[in-house]
Enzyme design. Structure first.
Site, PDB file in Angstrom:
ATOM      1  NE  ARG A  11       5.821  -3.516   0.509  1.00 46.17           N
ATOM      2  CZ  ARG A  11       6.858  -3.974  -0.174  1.00 46.17           C
ATOM      3  NH1 ARG A  11       7.706  -3.121  -0.764  1.00 46.17           N
ATOM      4  NH2 ARG A  11       7.063  -5.270  -0.289  1.00 46.17           N
ATOM      5  CG  HIS A  12       4.524  -4.729   5.278  1.00 48.12           C
ATOM      6  ND1 HIS A  12       5.732  -5.140   4.721  1.00 48.12           N
ATOM      7  CD2 HIS A  12       3.572  -5.276   4.508  1.00 48.12           C
ATOM      8  CE1 HIS A  12       5.492  -5.920   3.697  1.00 48.12           C
ATOM      9  NE2 HIS A  12       4.198  -6.012   3.532  1.00 48.12           N
ATOM     10  NE  ARG A  15       6.449  -8.854   2.217  1.00 50.56           N
ATOM     11  CZ  ARG A  15       6.877  -9.534   1.141  1.00 50.56           C
ATOM     12  NH1 ARG A  15       7.707 -10.556   1.277  1.00 50.56           N
ATOM     13  NH2 ARG A  15       6.484  -9.173  -0.071  1.00 50.56           N
ATOM     14  NE  ARG A  79       3.032  -9.099   4.812  1.00 54.45           N
ATOM     15  CZ  ARG A  79       2.519 -10.332   4.736  1.00 54.45           C
ATOM     16  NH1 ARG A  79       2.885 -11.258   5.604  1.00 54.45           N
ATOM     17  NH2 ARG A  79       1.621 -10.632   3.809  1.00 54.45           N
ATOM     18  CG  ASP A 259       3.141  -4.687  -2.496  1.00 49.14           C
ATOM     19  OD1 ASP A 259       4.067  -5.392  -2.937  1.00 49.14           O
ATOM     20  OD2 ASP A 259       2.027  -5.153  -2.178  1.00 49.14           O
TER      21      ASP A 259
HETATM   22  C1  LIG Z   1      -0.074 -13.277  -1.318  1.00 46.89           C
HETATM   23  C2  LIG Z   1       0.918 -12.375  -0.615  1.00 46.89           C
HETATM   24  C3  LIG Z   1       0.527 -10.937  -0.691  1.00 46.89           C
HETATM   25  N1  LIG Z   1       1.616 -10.051  -0.266  1.00 46.89           N
HETATM   26  C4  LIG Z   1       1.557  -9.362   0.839  1.00 46.89           C
HETATM   27  O1  LIG Z   1       0.629  -9.439   1.603  1.00 46.89           O
HETATM   28  C5  LIG Z   1       2.729  -8.461   1.124  1.00 46.89           C
HETATM   29  O2  LIG Z   1       2.515  -7.793   2.357  1.00 46.89           O
HETATM   30  C6  LIG Z   1       2.852  -7.434  -0.002  1.00 46.89           C
HETATM   31  O3  LIG Z   1       1.579  -6.849  -0.206  1.00 46.89           O
HETATM   32  C7  LIG Z   1       3.882  -6.400   0.404  1.00 46.89           C
HETATM   33  O4  LIG Z   1       3.533  -5.203   0.561  1.00 46.89           O
HETATM   34  O5  LIG Z   1       5.027  -6.827   0.577  1.00 46.89           O
END
Ligand SMILES: CCCNC(=O)[C@H](O)[C@@H](O)C(=O)O
Length: 344
Positions: A11-12, A15, A79, A259
């Site tokens: 996972r990044h 953020r 990200r 995630d």
């Molecule tokens: C609609 C928003 C979806 N969320 C993301 O893309 C995030 O990166 C989320 O997946 C995470 O890992 O924080």
């Protein structure tokens, strides 16, 4: 046994929120780079994961960067692209003749991606699958979903009222947790209705939304249409690497994602721990070849940043899982023809 190939999926890093709610005291202008952007905390988390990989694979990966050794793929979000780049800065600091500017301890390493609309491997849930949509509506008619919705109705009403999100429901309220979690992580003071109890309740709603998207009801069939797509690619790659007799060049596949990517994959392996993977969490697949020519797979999970990894056991197999068993056990969670299986 001898390590021959590694796949890592992470996972990044940390953020800014993806969005703000209407009454949120902090809106896009309050974040240095706006919504959904990797923070310097996130950059450091990924850089340290890269250093962790450098240490773990010392003697396996070449000390200096060799382009054939590693392939890197990220989803097409700032990200995740920046996470991969920060990770690689930790994994491959240039030495000797790879230094291209005397006082710069960094070298460019390619990160590949595909446009969001074409992303079929690293972004879940996958859309355009009528059968999956049907499974989701069936899930919403299960006892468990109905009870959970009823038990949380008043709480969701409270959140709707406090945030001004008049249409949020038990399925979408998770994004309020995400916004508040980011604001708390960055020491922003929050409205007094945001108590630890409200945060805990929102977190349970968020974990519920992960479970019901990929598991809870007909988990295996959902996996075939979701995380199994990625699992299938990983297993195919492991099998290919196990049989290629030449001392093949590629040693690592690095995947930079989200995630939901880790969750969908781990639910397809039937070993998700129910908690949202923290920033820079990393799932490892290590392929080993034994003296007798057989191959086996070890999996590990680094549940967060700056933490040790621990072994993951595929249900139905030993920790050191013979490859043929790994393939046999995961096979029912991988669709052979996704397009056809998605049709109603
Ligand atoms: C609609 C928003 C979806 N969320 C993301 O893309 C995030 O990166 C989320 O997946 C995470 O890992 O924080």
């Amino acid at each position: 046994k001898k390590l021959v190939f590694v796949t890592v999926l992470f996972r990044h890093g940390d953020r800014s929120p993806i969005r703000a709610y209407p009454t949120d005291p902090y809106q896009e202008k309050d974040w240095p780079q706006g919504f959904g952007q990797l923070s310097q905390i996130g950059m450091r988390q990924q850089y340290m994961l890269g250093r962790f990989l450098r240490d773990r694979y010392k003697g396996f990966l070449n000390e200096s960067y060799e382009r054939q050794e590693i392939s890197v793929r990220s989803t097409d979000y700032d990200r995740t692209l920046m996470s991969a780049l920060a990770n690689l800065a930790g994994l491959y600091p240039p030495a000797g003749q790879q230094v291209f500017l005397p006082d710069l301890k960094w070298q460019p390493i390619p990160v590949h991606t595909v446009p969001l609309k074409e992303e079929r491997l690293l972004s879940f849930p996958l859309g355009d699958c009528p059968r999956y949509k049907q499974l989701m509506s069936e899930t919403e008619h299960t006892e468990e979903f109905i009870n959970f919705t009823r038990e949380n109705k008043d709480f969701v009403d409270l959140i709707r009222n406090k945030t001004g999100l008049n249409h949020t429901d038990v399925k979408s309220v998770w994004s309020v947790h995400d916004t508040l979690f980011c604001e708390l992580s960055h020491n922003l003071s929050l409205p007094d209705w945001v108590t630890p109890d409200v945060m805990a309740r929102l977190k349970s709603l968020r974990d519920f939304s992960f479970e019901y998207q990929f598991g809870m009801y007909k988990r295996q069939e959902k996996s075939r249409l979701q995380g199994g797509v990625l699992l299938g690619e990983i297993v195919k790659n492991l099998s290919k690497m196990a049989t290629s007799d030449v001392e093949h060049r590629q040693k690592m596949m690095m995947l930079s994602a989200h995630d939901t990517t880790l969750i969908a994959l781990q639910i397809s392996l039937n070993l998700f721990n129910g908690n949202q993977p923290p920033y820079a969490s990393c799932h490892f697949f290590e392929l080993y070849r034994h003296d007798n020519g057989s191959a086996s797979v070890l999996m590990f999970y680094r549940n967060g940043s700056n933490t040790q990894l621990y072994p993951l056991q595929l249900p139905g197999c030993a920790l050191d899982c013979p490859l043929e068993d790994f393939v046999r056990i995961t096979e029912p969670s991988i669709s052979k023809d996704w397009d056809t299986e998605c049709q109603l």
